[in-house]
Scaffold this active site. Structure first.
Site, PDB file in Angstrom:
ATOM      1  CB  SER A 126     -25.031 -40.049  10.380  1.00 62.44           C
ATOM      2  OG  SER A 126     -26.274 -41.195  10.274  1.00 62.44           O
ATOM      3  CE1 TYR A 140     -22.119 -42.359  13.510  1.00 64.55           C
ATOM      4  CE2 TYR A 140     -23.706 -42.880  12.498  1.00 64.55           C
ATOM      5  CZ  TYR A 140     -22.759 -42.723  12.598  1.00 64.55           C
ATOM      6  OH  TYR A 140     -22.276 -42.016  10.629  1.00 64.55           O
TER       7      TYR A 140
HETATM    8  N1  LIG Z   1     -18.855 -42.198   5.566  1.00 65.87           N
HETATM    9  C1  LIG Z   1     -19.652 -42.374   5.785  1.00 65.87           C
HETATM   10  O1  LIG Z   1     -20.646 -42.946   4.849  1.00 65.87           O
HETATM   11  C2  LIG Z   1     -20.728 -42.076   6.742  1.00 65.87           C
HETATM   12  C3  LIG Z   1     -22.374 -41.491   6.398  1.00 65.87           C
HETATM   13  C4  LIG Z   1     -23.636 -40.676   7.070  1.00 65.87           C
HETATM   14  C5  LIG Z   1     -22.441 -39.794   7.784  1.00 65.87           C
HETATM   15  N2  LIG Z   1     -20.854 -39.384   8.087  1.00 65.87           N
HETATM   16  C6  LIG Z   1     -20.730 -39.286   9.001  1.00 65.87           C
HETATM   17  O2  LIG Z   1     -20.488 -37.795   8.173  1.00 65.87           O
HETATM   18  C7  LIG Z   1     -18.886 -37.541   9.330  1.00 65.87           C
HETATM   19  C8  LIG Z   1     -16.794 -38.225   8.555  1.00 65.87           C
HETATM   20  O3  LIG Z   1     -17.181 -39.724   8.417  1.00 65.87           O
HETATM   21  P1  LIG Z   1     -16.033 -39.834   7.842  1.00 65.87           P
HETATM   22  O4  LIG Z   1     -16.377 -41.309   7.274  1.00 65.87           O
HETATM   23  O5  LIG Z   1     -15.295 -39.542   7.248  1.00 65.87           O
HETATM   24  O6  LIG Z   1     -14.667 -40.479   8.979  1.00 65.87           O
HETATM   25  P2  LIG Z   1     -14.079 -40.619   9.290  1.00 65.87           P
HETATM   26  O7  LIG Z   1     -12.661 -41.174   7.750  1.00 65.87           O
HETATM   27  O8  LIG Z   1     -13.378 -41.801  10.089  1.00 65.87           O
HETATM   28  O9  LIG Z   1     -12.887 -39.546   9.189  1.00 65.87           O
HETATM   29  C9  LIG Z   1     -13.325 -39.434  10.719  1.00 65.87           C
HETATM   30  C10 LIG Z   1     -12.346 -37.677  11.562  1.00 65.87           C
HETATM   31  O10 LIG Z   1     -12.510 -37.605  12.632  1.00 65.87           O
HETATM   32  C11 LIG Z   1     -11.231 -37.604  13.144  1.00 65.87           C
HETATM   33  N3  LIG Z   1     -11.414 -38.140  14.835  1.00 65.87           N
HETATM   34  C12 LIG Z   1     -11.975 -39.100  15.065  1.00 65.87           C
HETATM   35  N4  LIG Z   1     -11.905 -39.067  16.395  1.00 65.87           N
HETATM   36  C13 LIG Z   1     -10.988 -37.983  16.610  1.00 65.87           C
HETATM   37  C14 LIG Z   1     -10.905 -37.407  18.096  1.00 65.87           C
HETATM   38  N5  LIG Z   1     -11.137 -37.901  19.133  1.00 65.87           N
HETATM   39  N6  LIG Z   1     -10.200 -36.312  18.099  1.00 65.87           N
HETATM   40  C15 LIG Z   1      -9.522 -35.484  17.354  1.00 65.87           C
HETATM   41  N7  LIG Z   1      -9.788 -36.026  15.805  1.00 65.87           N
HETATM   42  C16 LIG Z   1     -10.379 -37.399  15.780  1.00 65.87           C
HETATM   43  C17 LIG Z   1     -10.487 -38.218  12.074  1.00 65.87           C
HETATM   44  O11 LIG Z   1      -9.294 -37.731  12.599  1.00 65.87           O
HETATM   45  P3  LIG Z   1      -8.051 -39.054  13.865  1.00 65.87           P
HETATM   46  O12 LIG Z   1      -8.349 -40.942  13.320  1.00 65.87           O
HETATM   47  O13 LIG Z   1      -6.395 -38.922  13.307  1.00 65.87           O
HETATM   48  O14 LIG Z   1      -8.403 -38.440  14.370  1.00 65.87           O
HETATM   49  C18 LIG Z   1     -10.204 -38.323  10.749  1.00 65.87           C
HETATM   50  O15 LIG Z   1     -10.144 -36.992  10.406  1.00 65.87           O
HETATM   51  C19 LIG Z   1     -18.822 -38.473  10.763  1.00 65.87           C
HETATM   52  O16 LIG Z   1     -19.391 -37.589  11.150  1.00 65.87           O
HETATM   53  C20 LIG Z   1     -19.600 -39.451  10.380  1.00 65.87           C
HETATM   54  O17 LIG Z   1     -20.622 -40.224  11.005  1.00 65.87           O
HETATM   55  C21 LIG Z   1     -20.417 -40.657   7.464  1.00 65.87           C
END
Ligand SMILES: NC(=O)c1ccc[n+]([C@@H]2O[C@H](COP(=O)([O-])OP(=O)(O)OC[C@H]3O[C@@H](n4cnc5c(N)ncnc54)[C@H](OP(=O)(O)O)[C@@H]3O)[C@@H](O)[C@H]2O)c1
Length: 247
Positions: A126, A140
């Site tokens: 990020s 984070y």
């Molecule tokens: N969304 C944004 O705008 C944004 C911006 C910058 C960076 N990012 C980064 O991009 C990545 C994806 O973001 P996102 O928003 O798409 O995430 P998300 O929708 O929250 O999805 C997170 C994924 O991680 C899995 N997960 C979380 N904790 C876990 C655990 N303990 N064991 C196994 N699986 C686990 C979740 O499945 P379960 O919940 O079923 O476990 C889900 O598949 C992240 O690393 C985030 O920091 C996102």
């Protein structure tokens, strides 16, 4: 006929990871995804779900062994998992989910890559790895900064095995789960229009394309690098941002 790539996406059950899983499956990869909860709606054909909690580190090697047994040697590993604030200590949760789990996954799988074809790892970080985003906590920030350095470390250590390790760092991204929220938030849309050089938010599909590029043959001599996918907003000086918002 060349063998199919086998790509494992940690956190590929929802959000950006799920979009990436669909993207790679469409491109002909055999795709495995790991998350805790059953994906809903069901994943498209060709994507195999494995349930695991990354913080239960003693069980991880067994699940990873199963992924390779069923899907075959790995071509690409992508770590997208994100700790979601839950009861408990967010600091420890961020470090366990983002850093400790990623280290264990990489070390468990380093010998499980296919002899030929893609041999790559992409970690999703990020902009909070180097900027301060006050809507996120200290865990984070520190975990994402650590992830960037973890990628550089393994790029050097795994380079002799011809395994490349890179980072994709997105800005705020539109994904199926938050699309309605952002589309309905006129003031946020105005903010992105004014401050992001490309004039809008990025999408999960655009991040998936960059992860695919870094993990694939077009980036075969790139390792240890971080690619920002943020529409250029990181280039704008803080004072300029303030003027753009005031104007
Ligand atoms: N969304 C944004 O705008 C944004 C911006 C910058 C960076 N990012 C980064 O991009 C990545 C994806 O973001 P996102 O928003 O798409 O995430 P998300 O929708 O929250 O999805 C997170 C994924 O991680 C899995 N997960 C979380 N904790 C876990 C655990 N303990 N064991 C196994 N699986 C686990 C979740 O499945 P379960 O919940 O079923 O476990 C889900 O598949 C992240 O690393 C985030 O920091 C996102």
């Amino acid at each position: 006929m060349p063998k199919k790539n086998h790509s494992l996406i940690i956190g590929g059950t929802r959000g950006m990871g799920r979009v990436l899983a669909g993207h790679l499956a469409k491109a002909g990869h055999r795709v495995s995804v790991i998350g805790r909860r059953e994906p809903s709606p069901k994943l498209p054909r060709g994507i195999h779900f494995f349930s695991a909690d990354l913080t239960q580190t003693d069980k991880l090697p067994e699940v990873l062994g199963e992924v390779v047994r069923i899907g075959g040697s790995l071509s690409r590993l992508v770590c997208l998992q994100r700790f979601k604030v839950a009861p408990g200590d967010a600091w420890l949760g961020e470090v366990a989910t983002t850093l400790t789990a990623t280290k264990i996954v990489i070390e468990s799988l380093a010998e499980k890559f296919a002899a030929h074809g893609d041999r790559s790892i992409v970690l999703v970080s990020s902009v909070a790895a180097h900027l301060v985003a006050s809507e996120q906590g200290p865990g984070y920030h520190v975990a994402k900064a650590g992830l960037n350095q973890l990628a550089r470390y393994y790029a050097v250590i795994l380079g002799p095995k011809n395994i490349r390790v890179n980072v994709v760092s997105p800005g705020t991204v539109l994904k199926p789960e938050n699309r309605d929220f952002y589309r309905g938030a006129e003031s946020l849309q105005t903010m992105f229009r004014k401050t992001v050089p490309l004039g809008r938010m990025g999408t999960a599909q655009e991040v998936a394309s960059v992860i695919d590029f870094l993990g694939g043959p077009a980036a075969s001599f790139v390792t240890g690098q971080t690619l920002l996918v943020d529409g250029g907003v990181n280039l704008v000086a803080p004072e300029t941002l303030a003027r753009l918002l005031a104007g």
